[in-house]
Design a protein around this motif. Structure first.
Motif, PDB file in Angstrom:
ATOM      1  N   PHE A 114      11.015  -4.135   8.623  1.00  0.00           N
ATOM      2  CA  PHE A 114      10.876  -2.854   9.337  1.00  0.00           C
ATOM      3  C   PHE A 114      11.436  -3.048  10.728  1.00  0.00           C
ATOM      4  O   PHE A 114      11.162  -4.050  11.399  1.00  0.00           O
ATOM      5  CB  PHE A 114       9.402  -2.446   9.417  1.00  0.00           C
ATOM      6  N   SER A 115      12.219  -2.078  11.186  1.00  0.00           N
ATOM      7  CA  SER A 115      12.805  -2.125  12.521  1.00  0.00           C
ATOM      8  C   SER A 115      12.130  -1.121  13.443  1.00  0.00           C
ATOM      9  O   SER A 115      12.091   0.075  13.138  1.00  0.00           O
ATOM     10  CB  SER A 115      14.308  -1.828  12.458  1.00  0.00           C
ATOM     11  N   ARG A 116      11.599  -1.612  14.551  1.00  0.00           N
ATOM     12  CA  ARG A 116      11.023  -0.723  15.563  1.00  0.00           C
ATOM     13  C   ARG A 116      12.087  -0.153  16.496  1.00  0.00           C
ATOM     14  O   ARG A 116      11.823   0.787  17.238  1.00  0.00           O
ATOM     15  CB  ARG A 116       9.975  -1.483  16.385  1.00  0.00           C
ATOM     16  N   CYS A 150       8.676  -3.285   0.981  1.00  0.00           N
ATOM     17  CA  CYS A 150       8.913  -2.803   2.350  1.00  0.00           C
ATOM     18  C   CYS A 150       7.763  -1.927   2.827  1.00  0.00           C
ATOM     19  O   CYS A 150       7.290  -2.067   3.962  1.00  0.00           O
ATOM     20  CB  CYS A 150      10.230  -2.027   2.415  1.00  0.00           C
ATOM     21  N   PHE A 151       7.289  -1.036   1.971  1.00  0.00           N
ATOM     22  CA  PHE A 151       6.174  -0.184   2.369  1.00  0.00           C
ATOM     23  C   PHE A 151       4.892  -0.998   2.549  1.00  0.00           C
ATOM     24  O   PHE A 151       4.084  -0.696   3.434  1.00  0.00           O
ATOM     25  CB  PHE A 151       5.970   0.941   1.354  1.00  0.00           C
ATOM     26  N   GLU A 152       4.707  -2.011   1.736  1.00  0.00           N
ATOM     27  CA  GLU A 152       3.533  -2.875   1.913  1.00  0.00           C
ATOM     28  C   GLU A 152       3.595  -3.617   3.244  1.00  0.00           C
ATOM     29  O   GLU A 152       2.580  -3.733   3.948  1.00  0.00           O
ATOM     30  CB  GLU A 152       3.441  -3.860   0.748  1.00  0.00           C
ATOM     31  N   LEU A 153       4.768  -4.114   3.594  1.00  0.00           N
ATOM     32  CA  LEU A 153       4.926  -4.781   4.884  1.00  0.00           C
ATOM     33  C   LEU A 153       4.643  -3.813   6.029  1.00  0.00           C
ATOM     34  O   LEU A 153       3.937  -4.158   6.984  1.00  0.00           O
ATOM     35  CB  LEU A 153       6.343  -5.355   5.006  1.00  0.00           C
ATOM     36  N   MET A 154       5.205  -2.603   5.945  1.00  0.00           N
ATOM     37  CA  MET A 154       4.979  -1.609   6.992  1.00  0.00           C
ATOM     38  C   MET A 154       3.495  -1.294   7.135  1.00  0.00           C
ATOM     39  O   MET A 154       2.969  -1.195   8.252  1.00  0.00           O
ATOM     40  CB  MET A 154       5.755  -0.331   6.682  1.00  0.00           C
ATOM     41  N   ALA A 155       2.797  -1.131   5.998  1.00  0.00           N
ATOM     42  CA  ALA A 155       1.378  -0.798   6.035  1.00  0.00           C
ATOM     43  C   ALA A 155       0.554  -1.889   6.708  1.00  0.00           C
ATOM     44  O   ALA A 155      -0.415  -1.601   7.419  1.00  0.00           O
ATOM     45  CB  ALA A 155       0.874  -0.553   4.612  1.00  0.00           C
ATOM     46  N   LYS A 156       0.943  -3.147   6.513  1.00  0.00           N
ATOM     47  CA  LYS A 156       0.172  -4.266   7.054  1.00  0.00           C
ATOM     48  C   LYS A 156       0.525  -4.583   8.503  1.00  0.00           C
ATOM     49  O   LYS A 156      -0.343  -4.949   9.297  1.00  0.00           O
ATOM     50  CB  LYS A 156       0.399  -5.510   6.194  1.00  0.00           C
TER      51      LYS A 156
END
Length: 272
Positions: free
Chosen positions: A161-163, A228-234
């Motif tokens: 994920f990129s901020r 990717c969504f799991e990483l973002m959620a965590k």
């Protein structure tokens, strides 16, 4: 960056970093878009992508951004892309989209506000990208990135994920994920995603029968989309940045991204 008589130099998204706040709606292309009353929420800024722009035209809503990073969409759905260019306040396209578009319609972007964006580890100026593992290792030291890392498998190094989308975005093989990274970059705190059904068997709301273009969602879901969504959620979602899925039948579990009904959405918006 592309320059020349056909388009002014693309603008940098760095100039918009943190310039917004509050609520943003991201409208994708799943069939549940047909059940969403876009007009009811027209006062909020919205991001359209690919073919979802036709729903905005029906509702008479002008999105804050129209985004596309798929050059095949340009070839297959040029009228829809042109509709997005004409109606959105801002446009964000990848270099390949811009190149493909201008080859077909040289003056397509004249006079429009165009921002260039690209996937992570795709440097401009002819420089070679790093290997996936090398990039993932370097990105671990950059506060703007969250990513996985593996010495033994290639795929985990593409999960992230990129901020700061000016440094690039992780594609996740589904453009709503790119839209969420753009939302973070712009400064929005509450993000509501419409039409993210993630089921290729259901198709896109704007396509029917032989007109439909094939989707790779099923093949990419387990390897890229879900991780990717799991990483973002965590690692990314927090009280300061919240993301909700308005598709109750979405393939993405509610344990990863909370699902809201319209009644729940209205209650949450009223409480903000």
């Amino acid at each position: 960056m592309l320059t020349g008589s056909r388009i002014n130099e693309t603008q940098s998204l760095e100039t918009l970093r943190g310039k917004h706040s509050g609520v943003l709606f991201i409208v994708a292309s799943g069939p549940s878009v047909g059940e969403f009353p876009l007009e009811r929420y027209a006062k909020y800024p919205m991001v359209s992508m690919n073919g979802s722009i036709c729903r905005f035209a029906e509702a008479g809503v002008r999105p804050l951004f129209y985004i596309c990073d798929d050059s095949s969409f340009v070839r297959n759905r040029l009228p829809l892309l042109q509709q997005g260019i004409a109606s959105a306040q801002n446009i964000a396209f990848s270099p390949r989209v811009i190149e493909t578009l201008l080859a077909l319609v040289p003056d397509a972007l004249v006079g429009r506000s165009v921002y260039g964006f690209e996937r992570v580890n795709r440097p401009v100026g002819g420089r070679e990208p790093m290997g996936d593992r090398q990039f993932a290792w370097a990105a671990r030291k950059d506060a703007d990135f969250e990513c996985h890392f593996s010495l033994f498998r290639q795929k985990p190094n593409r999960i992230g994920f990129s901020r700061n989308i000016d440094k690039g975005y992780f594609s996740s093989r589904t453009i709503p994920y790119t839209g969420i990274q753009l939302a973070y970059h712009l400064g929005f705190q509450q993000v509501f995603v419409v039409g993210m059904d993630l089921d290729s068997s259901k198709g896109r709301f704007y396509e029917q029968g032989e007109d439909a273009v094939g989707s790779r969602l099923d093949g990419d879901y387990e390897d890229y989309i879900l991780p990717c969504f799991e990483l973002m959620a965590k690692r990314v979602v927090s009280p300061a940045f919240q993301v909700y899925n308005l598709s109750l039948d979405s393939r993405l579990p509610g344990t990863v991204l909370p699902k809201l009904s319209l009644d729940q959405l209205d209650a949450l918006l009223a409480a903000l």
